[in-house]
Design an enzyme around this catalytic site. Structure first.
Site, mmCIF file in Angstrom:
data_model
loop_
_atom_site.group_PDB
_atom_site.id
_atom_site.type_symbol
_atom_site.label_atom_id
_atom_site.label_comp_id
_atom_site.label_asym_id
_atom_site.label_seq_id
_atom_site.Cartn_x
_atom_site.Cartn_y
_atom_site.Cartn_z
ATOM 1 N N VAL A 15 0.772 -1.111 0.023
ATOM 2 C CA VAL A 15 -0.097 0.124 0.077
ATOM 3 C C VAL A 15 0.779 1.188 -0.042
ATOM 4 O O VAL A 15 0.752 2.188 -0.877
ATOM 5 C CB VAL A 15 -0.904 0.019 1.296
ATOM 6 C CG1 VAL A 15 -1.625 1.289 1.329
ATOM 7 C CG2 VAL A 15 -1.825 -0.902 1.258
ATOM 8 N N THR A 121 -5.819 -0.505 6.963
ATOM 9 C CA THR A 121 -7.234 -0.726 7.614
ATOM 10 C C THR A 121 -7.236 -1.388 8.793
ATOM 11 O O THR A 121 -6.663 -1.958 9.485
ATOM 12 C CB THR A 121 -7.594 -2.040 6.590
ATOM 13 O OG1 THR A 121 -7.413 -1.572 5.442
ATOM 14 C CG2 THR A 121 -9.062 -2.382 6.883
ATOM 15 N N GLU A 144 -7.841 2.891 1.790
ATOM 16 C CA GLU A 144 -7.503 2.364 0.261
ATOM 17 C C GLU A 144 -8.447 1.364 -0.386
ATOM 18 O O GLU A 144 -8.707 0.576 0.491
ATOM 19 C CB GLU A 144 -6.017 2.077 0.273
ATOM 20 C CG GLU A 144 -5.634 0.791 1.030
ATOM 21 C CD GLU A 144 -5.607 -0.392 0.347
ATOM 22 O OE1 GLU A 144 -5.840 -0.202 -0.891
ATOM 23 O OE2 GLU A 144 -5.424 -1.394 1.002
ATOM 24 N N GLU A 148 -4.814 -5.554 -5.845
ATOM 25 C CA GLU A 148 -3.581 -6.206 -6.130
ATOM 26 C C GLU A 148 -3.660 -6.621 -7.607
ATOM 27 O O GLU A 148 -4.491 -7.045 -7.927
ATOM 28 C CB GLU A 148 -3.082 -7.400 -5.144
ATOM 29 C CG GLU A 148 -2.702 -6.979 -3.670
ATOM 30 C CD GLU A 148 -2.068 -8.015 -2.945
ATOM 31 O OE1 GLU A 148 -1.476 -9.004 -3.471
ATOM 32 O OE2 GLU A 148 -2.476 -8.048 -1.629
ATOM 33 N N GLY A 252 -9.107 -15.061 -1.503
ATOM 34 C CA GLY A 252 -7.950 -15.201 -0.675
ATOM 35 C C GLY A 252 -7.579 -14.028 -0.652
ATOM 36 O O GLY A 252 -8.189 -12.862 -0.654
ATOM 37 N N CYS A 255 -6.567 -9.226 2.294
ATOM 38 C CA CYS A 255 -7.680 -8.309 2.508
ATOM 39 C C CYS A 255 -9.056 -9.081 2.872
ATOM 40 O O CYS A 255 -9.518 -8.579 4.009
ATOM 41 C CB CYS A 255 -8.080 -7.163 1.569
ATOM 42 S SG CYS A 255 -6.326 -6.427 1.110
ATOM 43 N N LYS A 258 -9.132 -10.989 6.111
ATOM 44 C CA LYS A 258 -8.844 -10.590 7.251
ATOM 45 C C LYS A 258 -9.806 -9.612 7.635
ATOM 46 O O LYS A 258 -10.190 -9.340 8.626
ATOM 47 C CB LYS A 258 -7.443 -9.963 6.815
ATOM 48 C CG LYS A 258 -7.156 -8.721 8.188
ATOM 49 C CD LYS A 258 -5.644 -8.209 7.708
ATOM 50 C CE LYS A 258 -5.625 -6.974 6.694
ATOM 51 N NZ LYS A 258 -5.813 -5.809 7.128
ATOM 52 N N ARG A 322 -0.820 -14.915 0.449
ATOM 53 C CA ARG A 322 -1.546 -15.097 1.443
ATOM 54 C C ARG A 322 -3.143 -15.394 1.799
ATOM 55 O O ARG A 322 -3.626 -14.957 0.646
ATOM 56 C CB ARG A 322 -1.369 -13.534 2.465
ATOM 57 C CG ARG A 322 -0.262 -13.366 3.001
ATOM 58 C CD ARG A 322 -0.114 -11.784 3.490
ATOM 59 N NE ARG A 322 0.099 -10.719 2.342
ATOM 60 C CZ ARG A 322 0.007 -9.572 2.407
ATOM 61 N NH1 ARG A 322 0.171 -9.116 3.851
ATOM 62 N NH2 ARG A 322 0.354 -8.768 1.478
HETATM 63 C C1 UGA Z 1 -9.444 -6.408 -2.295
HETATM 64 C C2 UGA Z 1 -10.414 -5.234 -2.541
HETATM 65 O O1 UGA Z 1 -10.945 -5.753 -3.906
HETATM 66 C C3 UGA Z 1 -10.035 -3.884 -2.695
HETATM 67 O O2 UGA Z 1 -10.875 -2.861 -3.140
HETATM 68 C C4 UGA Z 1 -9.204 -3.543 -1.339
HETATM 69 O O3 UGA Z 1 -8.825 -2.238 -1.482
HETATM 70 C C5 UGA Z 1 -8.271 -4.336 -1.032
HETATM 71 O O4 UGA Z 1 -8.824 -5.743 -1.255
HETATM 72 C C6 UGA Z 1 -7.841 -4.232 0.263
HETATM 73 O O5 UGA Z 1 -8.617 -4.123 1.268
HETATM 74 O O6 UGA Z 1 -6.545 -3.745 0.478
HETATM 75 P P1 UGA Z 1 -7.793 -7.770 -3.582
HETATM 76 O O7 UGA Z 1 -7.316 -8.368 -2.233
HETATM 77 O O8 UGA Z 1 -6.227 -6.886 -4.105
HETATM 78 O O9 UGA Z 1 -8.447 -6.478 -3.279
HETATM 79 O O10 UGA Z 1 -8.364 -8.584 -4.386
HETATM 80 P P2 UGA Z 1 -9.581 -8.566 -5.138
HETATM 81 O O11 UGA Z 1 -9.324 -8.485 -6.782
HETATM 82 O O12 UGA Z 1 -10.703 -7.893 -4.489
HETATM 83 O O13 UGA Z 1 -9.807 -10.435 -5.125
HETATM 84 C C7 UGA Z 1 -10.069 -10.878 -3.914
HETATM 85 C C8 UGA Z 1 -10.167 -12.305 -3.798
HETATM 86 O O14 UGA Z 1 -11.642 -12.660 -4.517
HETATM 87 C C9 UGA Z 1 -9.334 -13.275 -4.982
HETATM 88 O O15 UGA Z 1 -8.891 -14.425 -4.415
HETATM 89 C C10 UGA Z 1 -10.163 -13.554 -6.107
HETATM 90 O O16 UGA Z 1 -9.910 -14.599 -6.733
HETATM 91 C C11 UGA Z 1 -11.678 -13.564 -5.425
HETATM 92 N N1 UGA Z 1 -12.613 -13.303 -6.500
HETATM 93 C C12 UGA Z 1 -12.714 -11.959 -6.619
HETATM 94 C C13 UGA Z 1 -13.568 -14.215 -6.708
HETATM 95 O O17 UGA Z 1 -13.449 -15.361 -6.297
HETATM 96 N N2 UGA Z 1 -14.739 -14.104 -7.441
HETATM 97 C C14 UGA Z 1 -14.889 -12.530 -8.000
HETATM 98 O O18 UGA Z 1 -15.709 -12.585 -8.646
HETATM 99 C C15 UGA Z 1 -13.953 -11.804 -7.586
#
Ligand code: UGA
Length: 425
Positions: A15, A121, A144, A148, A252, A255, A258, A322
């Site tokens: 971040v 967060t 934020e 990722e 997973g 974020c 957690k 993670r």
């Molecule tokens: C997430 C949020 O999307 C961000 O807005 C936030 O800032 C961030 O957490 C955070 O709190 O720092 P991120 O963890 O990078 O971002 O990843 P995402 O793209 O949101 O995906 C999270 C998980 O959900 C992944 O394992 C992804 O494979 C899964 N996912 C996502 C699904 O299984 N189905 C979906 O339709 C979308």
């Protein structure tokens, strides 16, 4: 031209580095401070330790506006807005560990001219608690919302920017809001507790959407519907929207797991039982294991079976492992007696110790060579480009594919003789 507001960044993890590089790109002088001298030295040489598309280029391009240091004094001298970007990992209790945030606050001397801008967060109530102890400092909540793998783009094109303030910090909040004005997204000005809640509630809602569609997927499998069609039809309703409706092997990352558990815990601590979030977590835990049953359906007991896991990162375009589904699957498969081979284009260095006895391969083809079954865990584009009908088919001992992200062309695979299992279809 007027000098742009200098920015201080405390904690140069993912971040912090994205924040520092993006503000530098917007023309601000940035001083970023981390306690690890090796990290500061390598960043000062322009070496970026994480896999985040576009970030190394931004760091190098803006090198003359970006300074890295271990010295808090240098930071306080150079900037008044101090973006706190240290991590808040989960404790055993599920609460967020605020020890790094507290360490930062303790390091800041008496000052009326500095403000902490909280990007880490944190639980709702953290800002109020810090303000009570440190009335000298300004306090602004600025959560934020970067993802990722697309963080630079998310920063530059925000859906919204949230700026929470009160208790005499509105002037600092005006300055924080002004930093984001050139980006053009809506700026939500609110109180600190609501800003903190917007962050947790947004992640919890998105996680809920994923667990919801995963349950629809599981029921669709029983009833003969195709979850991708269902999601397409649902997503066209503007009230639902088409994002985050991809069924798969669960969410997973650092974020969602957690933050969902932190919000559940936070509610519990205040005497409220957040039932829905319990289910979101439980559905996700079970979903991560779903590939095992699908393999067993076609291969019988998995003892001594060779199983390839394609993808280790928790999602594509990141080296973050993670709470990755791959780790759960590798451990479960090994306890079923299977031999596990894994491959990921970027995340293997981080994962080796966590994968138990799994064999780490240097290519997808090596992992698939002689395999009885394969699970696509992470939808890296290169897995779609493999010569499935030719080379992969020849190399696999038994052509059983569990496509944990509904990513591959199932018709082509079935025509090529594979036993294909998706999620919810
Ligand atoms: C997430 C949020 O999307 C961000 O807005 C936030 O800032 C961030 O957490 C955070 O709190 O720092 P991120 O963890 O990078 O971002 O990843 P995402 O793209 O949101 O995906 C999270 C998980 O959900 C992944 O394992 C992804 O494979 C899964 N996912 C996502 C699904 O299984 N189905 C979906 O339709 C979308």
């Amino acid at each position: 031209m007027a000098e742009k507001e200098p920015i201080g960044v405390i904690g140069v993890g993912w971040v912090g580095l994205c924040t520092a590089a993006c503000f530098a790109e917007l023309g601000h002088p940035v001083i970023a401070r981390d306690i690890l001298p090796e990290k500061v030295e390598s960043l000062s040489r322009g070496e970026v330790p994480i896999h985040e598309p576009g970030l190394p280029e931004l760091v190098r391009k803006n090198a003359d506006r970006l300074r890295f240091t271990t010295d808090m004094g240098e930071l306080l001298e150079g900037a008044e807005l101090l973006f706190c970007c240290v991590d808040t990992p989960p404790l055993y209790s599920g609460d967020a560990d605020l020890s790094r945030v507290e360490a930062v606050v303790a390091e800041l001397g008496d000052s009326n001219s500095h403000a902490i801008v909280m990007k880490s967060t944190v639980p709702v109530g953290t800002g109020r608690a810090i303000h009570r102890r440190r009335e000298d400092l300004g306090y602004v909540s600025n959560p934020e919302f970067l993802k990722e793998g697309s963080a630079v783009d998310d920063f530059m094109n925000p859906d919204r920017v949230v700026v929470g303030s009160g208790d005499g910090s509105d002037g600092f909040a005006d300055r924080v809001a002004a930093l984001y004005e050139p980006l053009g997204g809506p700026i939500v000005r609110t109180d600190v507790a609501s800003a903190e809640m917007i962050k947790l509630a947004s992640n919890a809602f998105l996680a809920t959407k994923i667990s919801f569609i995963n349950e629809i997927a599981n029921v669709s499998e029983e009833l003969g519907a195709d979850v991708r069609e269902v999601a397409r039809g649902m997503g066209l309703d503007e009230r639902i929207g088409d994002k985050f409706l991809q069924a798969g092997l669960g969410f997973g990352g650092s974020c969602f797991p957690k933050d969902v558990s932190a919000l559940k815990q936070l509610a519990g601590n205040s005497g409220y039982h957040f039932q829905l979030l319990n289910s979101v977590i439980e559905v996700n835990d079970l979903q991560k294991r779903r590939a095992i049953g699908k393999l067993q359906k076609h291969l019988g007991p998995l003892v001594n079976k060779e199983i390839a896991l394609l993808g280790v990162a928790f999602k594509p375009n990141t080296d973050d492992i993670r709470e990755a589904t791959s780790l759960v699957l590798a451990a479960r498969l090994q306890s079923e007696g299977a031999h596990v081979r894994v491959y990921d284009p970027v995340a293997l260095d981080n994962a080796e110790d966590l994968l138990g006895g799994a064999q780490v391969c240097s290519s997808a083809l090596e992992a698939l060579d002689g395999a009885d079954g394969a699970v696509l865990v992470t939808e890296w584009p290169e897995f779609g480009e493999l010569d499935w009908a030719g080379e992969v088919r020849e190399r696999m001992r038994a052509p059983v594919i569990v496509d944990g992200r509904n990513f591959l062309d199932r018709t082509a695979l079935r025509e090529a003789g594979f036993t294909y299992e998706g999620i919810g279809r």
